[in-house]
Design a protein around this motif. Structure first.
Motif, PDB file in Angstrom:
ATOM      1  N   THR A   1      -3.505  11.282  -2.815  1.00  0.00           N
ATOM      2  CA  THR A   1      -3.323  10.099  -2.164  1.00  0.00           C
ATOM      3  C   THR A   1      -3.077  10.052  -0.702  1.00  0.00           C
ATOM      4  OG1 THR A   1      -0.691  10.776  -2.183  1.00  0.00           O
ATOM      5  CG2 THR A   1      -1.500   9.232  -4.114  1.00  0.00           C
TER       6      THR A   1
ATOM      7  N   ASP B   1       0.788  -1.174   0.050  1.00  0.00           N
ATOM      8  CA  ASP B   1      -0.007  -0.161   0.012  1.00  0.00           C
ATOM      9  C   ASP B   1       0.997   1.362   0.259  1.00  0.00           C
ATOM     10  OD1 ASP B   1      -2.328  -1.313  -0.052  1.00  0.00           O
ATOM     11  OD2 ASP B   1      -2.755  -1.051   2.322  1.00  0.00           O
TER      12      ASP B   1
ATOM     13  N   ASN C   1       2.571   2.005  -3.381  1.00  0.00           N
ATOM     14  CA  ASN C   1       1.627   2.135  -4.330  1.00  0.00           C
ATOM     15  C   ASN C   1       1.260   3.697  -4.272  1.00  0.00           C
ATOM     16  OD1 ASN C   1       1.420  -0.339  -5.593  1.00  0.00           O
ATOM     17  ND2 ASN C   1      -0.342  -1.022  -4.675  1.00  0.00           N
ATOM     18  N   GLN C   2       1.171   4.100  -3.008  1.00  0.00           N
ATOM     19  CA  GLN C   2       1.031   5.516  -2.715  1.00  0.00           C
ATOM     20  C   GLN C   2       1.906   6.582  -3.289  1.00  0.00           C
ATOM     21  OE1 GLN C   2      -2.292   7.051  -1.361  1.00  0.00           O
ATOM     22  NE2 GLN C   2      -3.118   4.927  -1.363  1.00  0.00           N
ATOM     23  N   THR C   3       3.186   5.986  -2.705  1.00  0.00           N
ATOM     24  CA  THR C   3       4.399   6.708  -3.154  1.00  0.00           C
ATOM     25  C   THR C   3       4.549   6.856  -4.562  1.00  0.00           C
ATOM     26  OG1 THR C   3       5.313   5.997  -0.924  1.00  0.00           O
ATOM     27  CG2 THR C   3       6.946   6.806  -2.670  1.00  0.00           C
ATOM     28  N   ILE C   4       4.314   5.686  -5.722  1.00  0.00           N
ATOM     29  CA  ILE C   4       4.623   5.609  -6.602  1.00  0.00           C
ATOM     30  C   ILE C   4       3.829   6.619  -7.471  1.00  0.00           C
ATOM     31  CG2 ILE C   4       4.220   4.153  -8.684  1.00  0.00           C
ATOM     32  CD1 ILE C   4       5.293   2.020  -7.306  1.00  0.00           C
ATOM     33  N   VAL C   5       2.736   6.948  -7.084  1.00  0.00           N
ATOM     34  CA  VAL C   5       1.585   7.872  -7.744  1.00  0.00           C
ATOM     35  C   VAL C   5       1.651   9.187  -7.148  1.00  0.00           C
ATOM     36  CG1 VAL C   5       0.229   5.896  -8.978  1.00  0.00           C
ATOM     37  CG2 VAL C   5      -0.416   7.026  -6.647  1.00  0.00           C
ATOM     38  N   SER C   6       2.373   9.695  -6.275  1.00  0.00           N
ATOM     39  CA  SER C   6       2.200  10.766  -5.215  1.00  0.00           C
ATOM     40  C   SER C   6       2.555  11.857  -6.200  1.00  0.00           C
ATOM     41  CB  SER C   6       3.239  10.545  -4.084  1.00  0.00           C
ATOM     42  OG  SER C   6       4.554  10.737  -4.565  1.00  0.00           O
ATOM     43  N   ASP C   7       3.223  11.701  -7.635  1.00  0.00           N
ATOM     44  CA  ASP C   7       3.561  13.138  -8.180  1.00  0.00           C
ATOM     45  C   ASP C   7       2.393  13.143  -9.268  1.00  0.00           C
ATOM     46  OD1 ASP C   7       4.151  10.726  -9.803  1.00  0.00           O
ATOM     47  OD2 ASP C   7       5.839  11.585 -10.588  1.00  0.00           O
ATOM     48  N   ARG C   8       1.405  12.346  -9.294  1.00  0.00           N
ATOM     49  CA  ARG C   8       0.331  12.487 -10.226  1.00  0.00           C
ATOM     50  C   ARG C   8      -0.790  13.372  -9.717  1.00  0.00           C
ATOM     51  NH1 ARG C   8       3.542   8.979 -11.718  1.00  0.00           N
ATOM     52  NH2 ARG C   8       3.117   7.699 -13.582  1.00  0.00           N
ATOM     53  N   ASP C   9      -1.775  13.985 -10.509  1.00  0.00           N
ATOM     54  CA  ASP C   9      -2.646  14.640 -10.349  1.00  0.00           C
ATOM     55  C   ASP C   9      -3.952  14.313  -9.587  1.00  0.00           C
ATOM     56  OD1 ASP C   9      -3.625  17.418  -9.980  1.00  0.00           O
ATOM     57  OD2 ASP C   9      -4.408  17.598 -12.306  1.00  0.00           O
ATOM     58  N   PHE C  10      -3.779  13.552  -8.718  1.00  0.00           N
ATOM     59  CA  PHE C  10      -4.704  12.991  -7.880  1.00  0.00           C
ATOM     60  C   PHE C  10      -4.443  12.791  -6.219  1.00  0.00           C
ATOM     61  CE2 PHE C  10      -3.544   8.623  -7.860  1.00  0.00           C
ATOM     62  CZ  PHE C  10      -2.927   8.360  -9.369  1.00  0.00           C
TER      63      PHE C  10
END
Length: 115
Positions: free
Chosen positions: A51, A37, A40-49
């Motif tokens: 976490t 978990d 996964n949160q870290t991998i997408v933390s630079d996206r525009d949604f």
């Protein structure tokens, strides 16, 4: 908590008050990795949604070692308000088609929109 690095999406201000949190053991993978978990949160933390904030910790209960867990932001009306500054009265959280947070009026507005 959460290394002091959580900021509001709406205002950009640091979030430093939390009414609740979750102590997660990584669910179905608790016997294996215990970090899926968080990864996964870290991998997408630079996206525009949005976490959830997570912080790793070691848990001892009555002196007994229980392992590595994650202190995790709980998704509720406080979470949505602190990140988006919309007011807790304007939040409606529905899980499994049941009202979890909010009131009947916001639920009915959602059902109207959905239909």
């Amino acid at each position: 908590m959460f290394s002091g690095n959580l900021t509001s999406e709406a205002t950009g201000k640091k979030i430093n008050k939390f009414n609740s949190f979750i102590l997660r053991n990584d669910g179905d993978f608790s016997d294996y990795s215990r970090f899926r978990d968080h990864l996964n949160q870290t991998i997408v933390s630079d996206r525009d949604f949005l976490t959830q904030g997570m912080e790793s910790c070691i848990v001892f209960i009555n002196g007994e070692f229980w392992g590595r867990y994650d202190i995790t932001e709980k998704i509720d009306d406080d979470f949505v308000d602190s990140h988006f500054d919309v007011g807790k009265n304007n939040v409606c959280i529905i899980k499994n088609e049941q009202l979890e947070d909010g009131n009947e009026e916001t639920l009915n507005e959602w059902l109207d929109l959905y239909s």
